[in-house]
Design a protein around this motif. Structure first.
Motif, PDB file in Angstrom:
ATOM      1  N   THR A 140       1.163  11.243   1.472  1.00 15.09           N
ATOM      2  CA  THR A 140       1.815   9.946   1.700  1.00 15.09           C
ATOM      3  C   THR A 140       3.241  10.114   2.243  1.00 15.09           C
ATOM      4  O   THR A 140       3.959   9.122   2.366  1.00 15.09           O
ATOM      5  CB  THR A 140       1.894   9.175   0.371  1.00 15.09           C
ATOM      6  OG1 THR A 140       2.612   9.984  -0.547  1.00 15.09           O
ATOM      7  CG2 THR A 140       0.529   8.854  -0.193  1.00 15.09           C
TER       8      THR A 140
ATOM      9  N   CYS B  28       2.080  -4.493  -2.426  1.00 18.59           N
ATOM     10  CA  CYS B  28       1.544  -3.175  -2.066  1.00 18.59           C
ATOM     11  C   CYS B  28       1.220  -2.360  -3.318  1.00 18.59           C
ATOM     12  O   CYS B  28       0.179  -1.703  -3.392  1.00 18.59           O
ATOM     13  CB  CYS B  28       2.512  -2.432  -1.153  1.00 18.59           C
ATOM     14  SG  CYS B  28       4.193  -2.335  -1.797  1.00 18.59           S
ATOM     15  N   ALA B  29       2.100  -2.421  -4.300  1.00 19.37           N
ATOM     16  CA  ALA B  29       1.877  -1.652  -5.539  1.00 19.37           C
ATOM     17  C   ALA B  29       0.698  -2.234  -6.321  1.00 19.37           C
ATOM     18  O   ALA B  29      -0.166  -1.497  -6.803  1.00 19.37           O
ATOM     19  CB  ALA B  29       3.144  -1.653  -6.390  1.00 19.37           C
TER      20      ALA B  29
ATOM     21  N   CYS C  38      -2.799  -1.436  -4.369  1.00 22.27           N
ATOM     22  CA  CYS C  38      -3.209  -0.085  -3.954  1.00 22.27           C
ATOM     23  C   CYS C  38      -4.395   0.369  -4.803  1.00 22.27           C
ATOM     24  O   CYS C  38      -4.270   0.520  -6.013  1.00 22.27           O
ATOM     25  CB  CYS C  38      -2.048   0.898  -4.123  1.00 22.27           C
ATOM     26  SG  CYS C  38      -2.573   2.612  -3.915  1.00 22.27           S
TER      27      CYS C  38
ATOM     28  N   THR D 148      -1.300   4.474  -6.279  1.00 24.91           N
ATOM     29  CA  THR D 148      -0.360   5.488  -5.791  1.00 24.91           C
ATOM     30  C   THR D 148       1.046   4.930  -5.625  1.00 24.91           C
ATOM     31  O   THR D 148       2.015   5.686  -5.557  1.00 24.91           O
ATOM     32  CB  THR D 148      -0.882   6.021  -4.425  1.00 24.91           C
ATOM     33  OG1 THR D 148      -2.099   6.709  -4.668  1.00 24.91           O
ATOM     34  CG2 THR D 148       0.079   6.956  -3.746  1.00 24.91           C
ATOM     35  N   ILE D 149       1.151   3.594  -5.529  1.00 22.64           N
ATOM     36  CA  ILE D 149       2.454   2.988  -5.232  1.00 22.64           C
ATOM     37  C   ILE D 149       3.047   2.386  -6.502  1.00 22.64           C
ATOM     38  O   ILE D 149       2.360   1.713  -7.270  1.00 22.64           O
ATOM     39  CB  ILE D 149       2.306   1.874  -4.166  1.00 22.64           C
ATOM     40  CG1 ILE D 149       1.592   2.417  -2.919  1.00 22.64           C
ATOM     41  CG2 ILE D 149       3.664   1.293  -3.790  1.00 22.64           C
ATOM     42  CD1 ILE D 149       1.296   1.377  -1.856  1.00 22.64           C
ATOM     43  N   SER D 150       4.334   2.648  -6.690  1.00 25.21           N
ATOM     44  CA  SER D 150       5.052   1.951  -7.771  1.00 25.21           C
ATOM     45  C   SER D 150       6.354   1.414  -7.171  1.00 25.21           C
ATOM     46  O   SER D 150       6.753   1.805  -6.066  1.00 25.21           O
ATOM     47  CB  SER D 150       5.333   2.908  -8.933  1.00 25.21           C
ATOM     48  OG  SER D 150       6.002   4.046  -8.450  1.00 25.21           O
TER      49      SER D 150
ATOM     50  N   PRO E 173       8.926  -0.081  -2.799  1.00 23.69           N
ATOM     51  CA  PRO E 173       7.777   0.796  -3.086  1.00 23.69           C
ATOM     52  C   PRO E 173       8.095   2.278  -2.900  1.00 23.69           C
ATOM     53  O   PRO E 173       8.824   2.640  -1.970  1.00 23.69           O
ATOM     54  CB  PRO E 173       6.722   0.348  -2.068  1.00 23.69           C
ATOM     55  CG  PRO E 173       7.482  -0.311  -0.981  1.00 23.69           C
ATOM     56  CD  PRO E 173       8.717  -0.898  -1.594  1.00 23.69           C
TER      57      PRO E 173
ATOM     58  N   TRP F 108       5.800   6.065  -3.042  1.00 18.02           N
ATOM     59  CA  TRP F 108       4.430   6.567  -3.030  1.00 18.02           C
ATOM     60  C   TRP F 108       4.356   7.887  -3.798  1.00 18.02           C
ATOM     61  O   TRP F 108       5.219   8.764  -3.608  1.00 18.02           O
ATOM     62  CB  TRP F 108       3.970   6.816  -1.596  1.00 18.02           C
ATOM     63  CG  TRP F 108       3.609   5.579  -0.819  1.00 18.02           C
ATOM     64  CD1 TRP F 108       2.345   5.113  -0.574  1.00 18.02           C
ATOM     65  CD2 TRP F 108       4.498   4.657  -0.167  1.00 18.02           C
ATOM     66  NE1 TRP F 108       2.395   3.955   0.177  1.00 18.02           N
ATOM     67  CE2 TRP F 108       3.708   3.649   0.442  1.00 18.02           C
ATOM     68  CE3 TRP F 108       5.889   4.561  -0.041  1.00 18.02           C
ATOM     69  CZ2 TRP F 108       4.245   2.583   1.152  1.00 18.02           C
ATOM     70  CZ3 TRP F 108       6.436   3.504   0.669  1.00 18.02           C
ATOM     71  CH2 TRP F 108       5.622   2.522   1.251  1.00 18.02           C
TER      72      TRP F 108
ATOM     73  N   CYS G 266      -3.096   9.938  -1.541  1.00 25.65           N
ATOM     74  CA  CYS G 266      -3.797   8.664  -1.760  1.00 25.65           C
ATOM     75  C   CYS G 266      -5.125   8.674  -1.027  1.00 25.65           C
ATOM     76  O   CYS G 266      -5.532   9.680  -0.474  1.00 25.65           O
ATOM     77  CB  CYS G 266      -2.919   7.498  -1.337  1.00 25.65           C
ATOM     78  SG  CYS G 266      -2.841   7.234   0.447  1.00 25.65           S
TER      79      CYS G 266
ATOM     80  N   CYS H  27      -1.919  -0.929   2.266  1.00 26.88           N
ATOM     81  CA  CYS H  27      -0.496  -1.249   2.071  1.00 26.88           C
ATOM     82  C   CYS H  27       0.194  -1.554   3.391  1.00 26.88           C
ATOM     83  O   CYS H  27       0.859  -2.578   3.543  1.00 26.88           O
ATOM     84  CB  CYS H  27       0.213  -0.128   1.305  1.00 26.88           C
ATOM     85  SG  CYS H  27       0.036   1.511   2.047  1.00 26.88           S
TER      86      CYS H  27
ATOM     87  N   ILE I  22       6.274  -1.901   6.004  1.00 33.95           N
ATOM     88  CA  ILE I  22       5.870  -0.499   5.795  1.00 33.95           C
ATOM     89  C   ILE I  22       5.569   0.156   7.142  1.00 33.95           C
ATOM     90  O   ILE I  22       4.898  -0.430   7.997  1.00 33.95           O
ATOM     91  CB  ILE I  22       4.642  -0.422   4.857  1.00 33.95           C
ATOM     92  CG1 ILE I  22       4.984  -1.038   3.495  1.00 33.95           C
ATOM     93  CG2 ILE I  22       4.167   1.022   4.693  1.00 33.95           C
ATOM     94  CD1 ILE I  22       3.827  -1.104   2.513  1.00 33.95           C
TER      95      ILE I  22
END
Ligand code: FMN
Ligand code: SF4
Ligand code: SF4
Length: 244
Positions: free
Chosen positions: A171, A186-187, A190, A194-196, A202, A204, A208, A214, A223
């Motif tokens: 990523t 996105c978080a 997913c 994988t995203i926080s 965000p 990664w 992923c 995302c 993004i």
């Protein structure tokens, strides 16, 4: 029962269309808490996108958990143009009675330009027709292999697909622009978790599924993946695939 995996909505739409025509139910495998009881099912279907001429890793992982029953099993992959031997690779671990591919709009924005609106429309109209034929054949329990494999299919599904899973699912190239408003979509969406969000933006984790949800779905178009995606459009079935 029809199970599906979908990054940007093509495979979800195809699964739902088939479910309607077959009076069946479509379930998202990335949302499943536990596998439903399949013993009484007369048919089991699987719909998913092709990633580098193979089935996505979460799909291969999922089918390993499916019990062997007497149900009629069918699989439909969606792809931008060519599926390679993706369905043959699937059949090695999940015995299918019928396999199909559906050519759908391309969502691979990190690797190529996306389809224009006219191409999207043509692909979806053709897919609608093909889904009707597929549903008739499934009802008749016909054993069919109708897959747009393309050239050098075996080589792509072995060598290139191996390379994709081994080296291309990092990523590191994803990053976010200042236009991100921290909405967190996105978080939340997913499928690989994988995203926080860190300080409202965000971040990664290392690897992923590369479903590209995302980058294609962000409402702010915030993004990017390296530099190539700056000049490209974005695709989701929900936003671009509604041709009615
Ligand atoms: C990582 C990745 C790899 C892809 N590889 C292929 C491919 O090998 N052949 C192809 O025709 N389309 C390929 N595509 C395009 C998708 O298979 C196609 O757009 C699919 O319908 C997307 O389905 P979805 O909206 O359900 O995620 C790829 C897309 C992604 C994200
Ligand atoms: S979906 Fe887009 S705007 Fe929302 S947090 Fe993610 S990158 Fe930011
Ligand atoms: S990080 Fe993005 S591309 Fe990777 S699995 Fe999650 S939503 Fe898909």
């Amino acid at each position: 029962m029809i199970f599906y995996f979908s990054g940007t909505g093509n495979s979800r739409w195809a699964a739902q269309q088939l479910a309607t025509l077959l009076e069946d139910t479509a379930l998202d495998i990335s949302q499943l808490r536990q596998l439903p009881d399949l013993t009484a099912q007369l048919q089991i279907g699987l719909v998913f996108p092709v990633y580098a001429w193979g089935p996505p890793e979460p799909v291969l992982h999922f089918v390993k958990s499916l019990p062997r029953t007497k149900a009629f099993c069918f699989a439909v992959c969606t792809c931008g143009s060519q599926a390679g031997h993706a369905m043959k690779k699937l059949a090695q671990i999940w015995p299918v009675n019928s396999s199909y591919s559906l050519v759908m709009p391309n969502n691979y924005v990190i690797g190529s330009d996306l389809d224009d609106q006219q191409t999207i429309r043509c692909k979806i109209l053709a897919a609608q027709k093909e889904i009707k034929s597929i549903a008739i054949e499934i009802r008749e329990r016909k054993s069919v292999y109708r897959v747009a494999e393309g050239s050098l299919a075996g080589l792509k599904t072995t060598v290139v697909n191996y390379g994709f899973n081994r080296y291309a699912r990092g990523t590191g190239a994803f990053h976010v622009e200042d236009t991100c408003n921290g909405c967190g979509l996105c978080a939340r969406n997913c499928p690989a978790h994988t995203i926080s969000l860190k300080d409202g933006k965000p971040v990664w984790a290392k690897k992923c599924f590369q479903c590209l949800r995302c980058i294609n779905e962000c409402p702010q178009r915030a993004i990017e993946y390296g530099k190539a995606t700056k000049t490209r459009g974005r695709y989701t079935f929900e936003k671009n695939g509604n041709i009615d």
